[in-house]
Design an enzyme around this catalytic site. Sequence first.
Site, mmCIF file in Angstrom:
data_model
loop_
_atom_site.group_PDB
_atom_site.id
_atom_site.type_symbol
_atom_site.label_atom_id
_atom_site.label_comp_id
_atom_site.label_asym_id
_atom_site.label_seq_id
_atom_site.Cartn_x
_atom_site.Cartn_y
_atom_site.Cartn_z
ATOM 1 N N TRP A 38 -0.896 -0.955 16.736
ATOM 2 C CA TRP A 38 -1.626 0.307 16.871
ATOM 3 C C TRP A 38 -2.982 0.168 16.195
ATOM 4 O O TRP A 38 -3.173 -0.663 15.289
ATOM 5 C CB TRP A 38 -0.831 1.470 16.266
ATOM 6 C CG TRP A 38 -0.647 1.425 14.758
ATOM 7 C CD1 TRP A 38 0.378 0.885 14.069
ATOM 8 C CD2 TRP A 38 -1.544 1.968 13.782
ATOM 9 N NE1 TRP A 38 0.205 1.042 12.720
ATOM 10 C CE2 TRP A 38 -0.974 1.719 12.517
ATOM 11 C CE3 TRP A 38 -2.764 2.639 13.841
ATOM 12 C CZ2 TRP A 38 -1.574 2.112 11.319
ATOM 13 C CZ3 TRP A 38 -3.375 3.036 12.650
ATOM 14 C CH2 TRP A 38 -2.782 2.768 11.406
ATOM 15 N N GLU B 143 -6.707 3.279 -0.290
ATOM 16 C CA GLU B 143 -6.553 2.355 0.837
ATOM 17 C C GLU B 143 -7.838 1.584 1.104
ATOM 18 O O GLU B 143 -7.803 0.406 1.475
ATOM 19 C CB GLU B 143 -6.143 3.123 2.094
ATOM 20 C CG GLU B 143 -4.767 3.768 2.037
ATOM 21 C CD GLU B 143 -3.640 2.763 2.205
ATOM 22 O OE1 GLU B 143 -3.919 1.563 2.380
ATOM 23 O OE2 GLU B 143 -2.461 3.178 2.157
ATOM 24 N N GLU C 259 -3.039 -3.431 6.639
ATOM 25 C CA GLU C 259 -3.458 -2.441 5.656
ATOM 26 C C GLU C 259 -4.876 -1.932 5.939
ATOM 27 O O GLU C 259 -5.197 -0.774 5.638
ATOM 28 C CB GLU C 259 -3.407 -3.049 4.247
ATOM 29 C CG GLU C 259 -2.000 -3.323 3.731
ATOM 30 C CD GLU C 259 -1.307 -2.054 3.254
ATOM 31 O OE1 GLU C 259 -2.028 -1.053 2.978
ATOM 32 O OE2 GLU C 259 -0.072 -2.035 3.166
ATOM 33 N N HIS D 87 -5.341 1.454 7.689
ATOM 34 C CA HIS D 87 -5.020 2.709 7.015
ATOM 35 C C HIS D 87 -6.276 3.408 6.502
ATOM 36 O O HIS D 87 -6.488 4.603 6.758
ATOM 37 C CB HIS D 87 -4.061 2.456 5.858
ATOM 38 C CG HIS D 87 -2.795 1.768 6.275
ATOM 39 N ND1 HIS D 87 -1.904 1.231 5.372
ATOM 40 C CD2 HIS D 87 -2.268 1.522 7.501
ATOM 41 C CE1 HIS D 87 -0.886 0.697 6.027
ATOM 42 N NE2 HIS D 87 -1.094 0.861 7.316
ATOM 43 N N GLU E 197 4.290 -0.628 -2.851
ATOM 44 C CA GLU E 197 4.397 -0.310 -1.418
ATOM 45 C C GLU E 197 5.311 0.891 -1.204
ATOM 46 O O GLU E 197 5.055 1.747 -0.346
ATOM 47 C CB GLU E 197 4.927 -1.519 -0.647
ATOM 48 C CG GLU E 197 3.964 -2.701 -0.570
ATOM 49 C CD GLU E 197 2.844 -2.487 0.444
ATOM 50 O OE1 GLU E 197 2.755 -1.402 1.035
ATOM 51 O OE2 GLU E 197 2.067 -3.422 0.665
ATOM 52 N N THR F 205 3.424 4.056 -2.285
ATOM 53 C CA THR F 205 2.439 4.441 -1.271
ATOM 54 C C THR F 205 3.121 5.088 -0.071
ATOM 55 O O THR F 205 2.617 6.068 0.501
ATOM 56 C CB THR F 205 1.632 3.219 -0.827
ATOM 57 O OG1 THR F 205 1.126 2.531 -1.970
ATOM 58 C CG2 THR F 205 0.461 3.631 0.045
ATOM 59 N N ASP G 104 4.101 1.724 8.212
ATOM 60 C CA ASP G 104 3.591 0.396 7.847
ATOM 61 C C ASP G 104 3.969 0.035 6.417
ATOM 62 O O ASP G 104 4.409 -1.081 6.129
ATOM 63 C CB ASP G 104 2.063 0.372 7.976
ATOM 64 C CG ASP G 104 1.606 0.041 9.388
ATOM 65 O OD1 ASP G 104 2.464 -0.114 10.272
ATOM 66 O OD2 ASP G 104 0.377 -0.052 9.596
ATOM 67 N N GLU G 105 3.763 0.984 5.506
ATOM 68 C CA GLU G 105 4.066 0.724 4.095
ATOM 69 C C GLU G 105 5.554 0.429 3.916
ATOM 70 O O GLU G 105 5.936 -0.403 3.082
ATOM 71 C CB GLU G 105 3.673 1.929 3.234
ATOM 72 C CG GLU G 105 2.215 2.371 3.354
ATOM 73 C CD GLU G 105 1.231 1.355 2.797
ATOM 74 O OE1 GLU G 105 1.653 0.265 2.376
ATOM 75 O OE2 GLU G 105 0.030 1.671 2.772
ATOM 76 N N HIS H 129 6.179 -3.175 4.931
ATOM 77 C CA HIS H 129 5.655 -4.078 3.900
ATOM 78 C C HIS H 129 6.546 -4.048 2.659
ATOM 79 O O HIS H 129 6.779 -5.085 2.020
ATOM 80 C CB HIS H 129 4.232 -3.678 3.533
ATOM 81 C CG HIS H 129 3.281 -3.743 4.678
ATOM 82 N ND1 HIS H 129 2.042 -3.141 4.666
ATOM 83 C CD2 HIS H 129 3.391 -4.347 5.897
ATOM 84 C CE1 HIS H 129 1.425 -3.369 5.810
ATOM 85 N NE2 HIS H 129 2.234 -4.095 6.570
#
Length: 463
Positions: free
Chosen positions: A160, A203, A241, A244, A294, A297, A326-327, A330
């Site tokens: 994305w 970020e 990252e 973001h 992570e 966040t 995403d976080e 990770h």
Amino acid sequence: IINKNSRWRPCRPASVRYHRRFFCFPPAERLFEFRPHVSLIKRRSDIGYLLYRMMFRSLVLAAAVSVPASAFAPPAARTTVSAASTSTSTSLQSTVDPSVVTKKEYQDICGVDFDDESLGQRLTRTKFLYPKHVEVIEDLAPIAGTMVDDVLLETGDAAWQPQDYLPDLTLDDFEEQIRDFRGQASCVPDDLLVVLIGDMVTEEALPTYQTLLNTFEGCDDPTGTTDSPWARWSRGWTSEENRHGDLLNKYLYLGGRCDMRSIEVTIQHLITSGFNPGAQKDPYRGFVYTSFQERATKISHGNVGKLARDAGDKNLARICAKIAGDEGRHEKAYQTFVTEILKRDPDGLIKVFGDMMRGQIVMPAELMTDGKDQHLYDNFSAVAQRLGVYTAIDYADIIEHLIKTWDMEHITGLSSEAEKEREYLCRLPTRYRKLAERSMNKKKKDGEEDVPQSFGWIYDRKA
């Protein structure tokens, strides 16, 4: 030749007494020397002093000529040793001559074995501050490669991009899209907007975090294009990252409610100030920290998204949910790395984890400032705490989650020191939670209220 009137007398350490045909030098360990009777002492201008200087120089020259070649001189520069010495066979290829320096003397001086093979091994071991940790990390390289290729990082059409969640200005109805976008953004209260800006600034300081990642021994990317699994992980993680900050920045810009220049100044200050979480180049510390951060966040972005949805901004809710996803991926990656380390070196990892928890996990944006408010991070954190976006209870919950994920309560076979650390860690979440609840209850009981602070990010409106 000793005169019967001569006797021992105290003297200055640097003094030298002489009498005609003999000289008396003060011993190094004593401040006394044999001193001839005072009537026998001549003045320094006496011919005896000149003879003393000549004799001293002659002794130095003779010593320099007679001393054997240095043990550490190159082979070509060394003189030939005695027949007995040269007849001794040796397989040593070092520049150190074993006939001059014994093996024990060499080890005492250099701290390594005498032969070249052992010396090479020692140099390899001392290349890193944490050689054992690096060996474990190198053993994990295939796992890192698998995560990059198959599990974690999306690439190509599957990835994305920020534009997927923003108005498309190339379409004919872009004005209508922007009006709708800004209409929903106007529903977000200033308190939540401040927290969102703080998250975005955090970020946007991504260059600092990639720099940190490349300090972990064994996980670095020395050339910038290294094809090792860890180097590919570092670049791939950074590429994800990076989206973001881009997305949140554009959201705030299109929303039209923020002083974007003040925000950009804050970002520049934060990157310039740097960031030191106390990892000390240790990959164990680094992965414990990233496992914690992570998840923190993910919690923060997720809670902002929920509050945005409640306020009526569905666009921001979708954006925060995507970033939190995403976080979360990770987070699982870093926690998997630590799980694998525990299988190979449980003592080392648990000691590091315990030491880090005795301090405090440093938040990546704690040095943020807009150049005016020196307490900007504290004020931002207070707003996040009051809204329930990220609290002291969350801090305790994260520690508890990590302990359960790594199954700390059932690890056995540890050394006595590591076992003490394990017990300490297992008790820690309950202790933190009690302290957090006690602090919050005391604040309510005393009737303390958060005093609204003005933020330059939102044109000095208070939150």
